[in-house]
Write a protein that holds these residues in place. Structure first.
Motif, PDB file in Angstrom:
ATOM      1  N   HIS A  53       8.045   1.197  -1.957  1.00 35.95           N
ATOM      2  CA  HIS A  53       7.294   0.051  -2.463  1.00 35.95           C
ATOM      3  C   HIS A  53       6.009   0.649  -3.051  1.00 35.95           C
ATOM      4  CE1 HIS A  53      10.112  -2.278  -0.139  1.00 35.95           C
ATOM      5  NE2 HIS A  53       9.616  -1.880   1.015  1.00 35.95           N
ATOM      6  N   ALA A  54       6.021   0.960  -4.333  1.00 34.61           N
ATOM      7  CA  ALA A  54       4.957   1.774  -4.924  1.00 34.61           C
ATOM      8  C   ALA A  54       3.581   1.154  -4.752  1.00 34.61           C
ATOM      9  CB  ALA A  54       5.247   2.019  -6.400  1.00 34.61           C
ATOM     10  N   PHE A  55       3.466  -0.173  -4.884  1.00 33.37           N
ATOM     11  CA  PHE A  55       2.137  -0.794  -4.839  1.00 33.37           C
ATOM     12  C   PHE A  55       1.450  -0.583  -3.501  1.00 33.37           C
ATOM     13  CE2 PHE A  55       4.551  -4.279  -2.919  1.00 33.37           C
ATOM     14  CZ  PHE A  55       3.674  -4.789  -1.983  1.00 33.37           C
ATOM     15  N   GLN A  56       2.239  -0.365  -2.428  1.00 35.09           N
ATOM     16  CA  GLN A  56       1.651  -0.197  -1.110  1.00 35.09           C
ATOM     17  C   GLN A  56       0.905   1.131  -0.958  1.00 35.09           C
ATOM     18  OE1 GLN A  56       4.517  -1.137   1.986  1.00 35.09           O
ATOM     19  NE2 GLN A  56       5.072  -3.058   0.986  1.00 35.09           N
ATOM     20  N   ARG A  57       1.072   2.045  -1.944  1.00 41.78           N
ATOM     21  CA  ARG A  57       0.263   3.264  -1.935  1.00 41.78           C
ATOM     22  C   ARG A  57      -1.222   2.907  -1.922  1.00 41.78           C
ATOM     23  NH1 ARG A  57      -2.855   6.509  -1.458  1.00 41.78           N
ATOM     24  NH2 ARG A  57      -3.005   8.649  -2.237  1.00 41.78           N
ATOM     25  N   ILE A  95      -1.103   2.221  -9.919  1.00 50.38           N
ATOM     26  CA  ILE A  95      -0.843   2.678  -8.553  1.00 50.38           C
ATOM     27  C   ILE A  95       0.500   3.399  -8.479  1.00 50.38           C
ATOM     28  CG2 ILE A  95      -0.421   1.924  -6.179  1.00 50.38           C
ATOM     29  CD1 ILE A  95      -2.440  -0.367  -6.724  1.00 50.38           C
ATOM     30  N   ALA A  96       1.506   2.849  -9.155  1.00 51.53           N
ATOM     31  CA  ALA A  96       2.821   3.495  -9.163  1.00 51.53           C
ATOM     32  C   ALA A  96       2.754   4.862  -9.843  1.00 51.53           C
ATOM     33  CB  ALA A  96       3.844   2.603  -9.855  1.00 51.53           C
ATOM     34  N   THR A  97       1.939   4.992 -10.877  1.00 53.47           N
ATOM     35  CA  THR A  97       1.822   6.282 -11.556  1.00 53.47           C
ATOM     36  C   THR A  97       1.292   7.345 -10.603  1.00 53.47           C
ATOM     37  OG1 THR A  97       1.496   5.223 -13.708  1.00 53.47           O
ATOM     38  CG2 THR A  97       0.730   7.489 -13.485  1.00 53.47           C
ATOM     39  N   LEU A  98       0.265   7.023  -9.826  1.00 49.58           N
ATOM     40  CA  LEU A  98      -0.237   7.986  -8.853  1.00 49.58           C
ATOM     41  C   LEU A  98       0.809   8.274  -7.780  1.00 49.58           C
ATOM     42  CD1 LEU A  98      -2.472   9.771  -7.730  1.00 49.58           C
ATOM     43  CD2 LEU A  98      -3.311   7.779  -6.451  1.00 49.58           C
ATOM     44  N   ALA A  99       1.457   7.230  -7.268  1.00 50.00           N
ATOM     45  CA  ALA A  99       2.471   7.433  -6.231  1.00 50.00           C
ATOM     46  C   ALA A  99       3.599   8.329  -6.731  1.00 50.00           C
ATOM     47  CB  ALA A  99       3.026   6.085  -5.769  1.00 50.00           C
ATOM     48  N   ASN A 318       4.525   4.331   1.507  1.00 49.46           N
ATOM     49  CA  ASN A 318       3.795   5.389   0.801  1.00 49.46           C
ATOM     50  C   ASN A 318       2.438   5.694   1.427  1.00 49.46           C
ATOM     51  OD1 ASN A 318       5.717   5.966  -1.399  1.00 49.46           O
ATOM     52  ND2 ASN A 318       5.327   3.841  -1.952  1.00 49.46           N
ATOM     53  N   VAL A 319       2.393   5.599   2.753  1.00 50.82           N
ATOM     54  CA  VAL A 319       1.138   5.888   3.438  1.00 50.82           C
ATOM     55  C   VAL A 319       0.810   7.373   3.346  1.00 50.82           C
ATOM     56  CG1 VAL A 319       2.235   6.177   5.716  1.00 50.82           C
ATOM     57  CG2 VAL A 319      -0.158   5.483   5.562  1.00 50.82           C
TER      58      VAL A 319
END
Length: 449
Positions: A53-57, A95-99, A318-319
């Protein structure tokens, strides 16, 4: 044609020396030739990340402060709802790009994005229903990670078809709206190299068994199907109370499971349920770091593996993003629960190799990635480590892989190639600095709100 040579490479049949890998213009492996030419570096097949869940990064580290009552998955979920209420489509892409850059640096070369953040903060669809899915595809394109996009069907707030809660309004679709979202998501990945689509009924908390069957019918025959199941004891208790049996048993009774299915978590499934799922060919998707962070419990891995069950790993919330950390946490959780060592290794074999190869094979099946590992026709997804690193002194083959997972820092990953293109060099993704800058601005805005 590009040729790459390695001192050692982990092939499907095991470690071989002086391996040349030839890659065609499309980024697929054309040939693999051991004992061909001397090299310096060590090659591993890239690992699939089957559940993200990319946004949860963006939430990483924000949920580690105790509340006024006992903390659990359910209290964590309330904070997640509050966080996502602030996110714009541009935020999700950033956020997804960083994750995804961090996944590549950590040894993952394909991500299964279990994507349920669909609508605007009021719960209304965007003019393009697949706006958020398009943002996920853009992040994958920018970083070079291969994407299996898994648009998620979410219609209810609890088992039995209860109305959704306010915090869930950005997720909610009926079947017609979801069908339109699926078609938009197919368009979003259609021009993305190496990308594929799957479908994900969220869980029996969010979809009835009839709706799950309808979602499965929307998928093309080659598209995978993913679902959360038996993650929490409370979920199992509710299923027994409302449906008369645990959630995994509901799926089995419906005759749904097959090798196309990936069952995420399955932490509280019974031994018999897991054996039946293994016989059906379903993959179990384990997310050890997130499951530890949330206090979910420990999956019954030895019994599942004894029945021939296959598994993959994912980073979920993605913690903390690292392929080696997911695999290490999986093994360590088993050791703590069973008070034993090298739980997942075959007799006389390497724990690291059993973990890495098992996750490559199971994750590739779960994400419809095609041929796995270093074999002709497979994507040239390669994780490269430097055998001269202090963590690998006087080690090779399985001992080196054991050290990578259990005794080395993430910096031991030297390069990563996806579909024959280098996306990480000297341990760093080229988009990291820009992604961090955008990420910091988003978090500063949200945390000041």
């Amino acid at each position: 044609m590009r040729s790459m040579v390695f001192a050692e490479a982990l092939l499907p049949e095991g470690w071989r020396h002086d391996v040349r890998i030839d890659v065609d213009a499309l980024g697929r492996i054309a040939s693999v030739t051991p004992d061909a030419a001397p090299g310096r570096l060590i090659a591993l097949p890239g690992l699939p990340n089957l559940h993200s869940h990319a946004f949860q990064r963006g939430m990483a580290g924000l949920t580690e402060h105790a509340g006024d009552s006992d903390d659990s998955f359910w209290t964590w979920r309330e904070l997640m709802y509050r966080f996502l209420a602030h996110l714009t489509p541009e935020d999700v892409e950033a956020i997804a790009t960083l994750a995804y850059a961090e996944m590549l640096e950590g040894g993952f070369t394909r991500v299964g994005e279990f994507h349920y953040l669909h609508h605007d903060p009021a719960g209304s669809p965007f003019s393009d229903r697949a706006e958020m899915a398009t943002r996920i595809a853009a992040a994958a394109d920018a970083t070079g990670i291969s994407l299996t996009l898994l648009p998620c069907f979410y219609a209810h707030g609890e088992i039995g078809g209860a109305p959704p809660m306010p915090g869930q309004r950005r997720f909610i679709n009926d079947l017609d709206g979801f069908a339109a979202l699926v078609e938009g998501s197919r368009r979003a990945v259609s021009g993305l190299a190496g990308a594929t689509l799957g479908l994900a009924p969220h869980s029996l908390r969010a979809a009835t068994i009839e709706e799950i069957r309808s979602v499965a019918c929307m998928a093309q025959p080659w598209e995978p199907l993913h679902i959360h199941v038996a993650e929490q004891a409370k979920e199992v208790e509710a299923a027994i109370r409302v449906l008369g049996m645990p959630p995994m048993a509901v799926l089995l009774e419906a005759g749904l499971l097959s090798p196309r299915w990936c069952l995420i978590h399955a932490t509280h499934a019974t031994e018999r349920e897991l054996a039946d799922a293994a016989r059906a060919g379903a993959i179990i998707g384990l997310c050890p770091v997130t499951e530890s962070n949330l206090g979910d419990g420990v999956f019954a891995m030895p019994g599942f593996r004894a029945t021939g069950g296959r598994f993959g790993v994912g980073t979920d919330s993605n913690v903390l993003i690292s392929a080696a950390t997911e695999l290490r946490t999986l093994e360590y959780s088993q050791r703590l629960g069973l008070r034993a060592r090298n739980v997942l290794a075959p007799r006389g074999g390497s724990t690291g190799r059993a973990l890495w190869q098992g996750a490559v094979e199971g994750g590739s099946q779960a994400l419809a990635a095609g041929s796995t590992g270093f074999a002709p026709g497979a994507w040239a997804d390669i994780v490269i480590v430097d055998g001269a690193h202090p963590a690998f002194v006087s080690r090779s083959g399985d001992r080196l892989l054991d050290s990578l997972i259990f005794a080395a820092r993430a910096s031991t990953i030297h390069e990563v190639w996806v579909r024959g293109t280098r996306v990480v060099e000297n341990g760093v993704h080229p988009r990291r600095a820009d992604a961090e800058r955008r990420f910091a601005a988003i978090l500063a805005r949200i945390l000041a709100a």
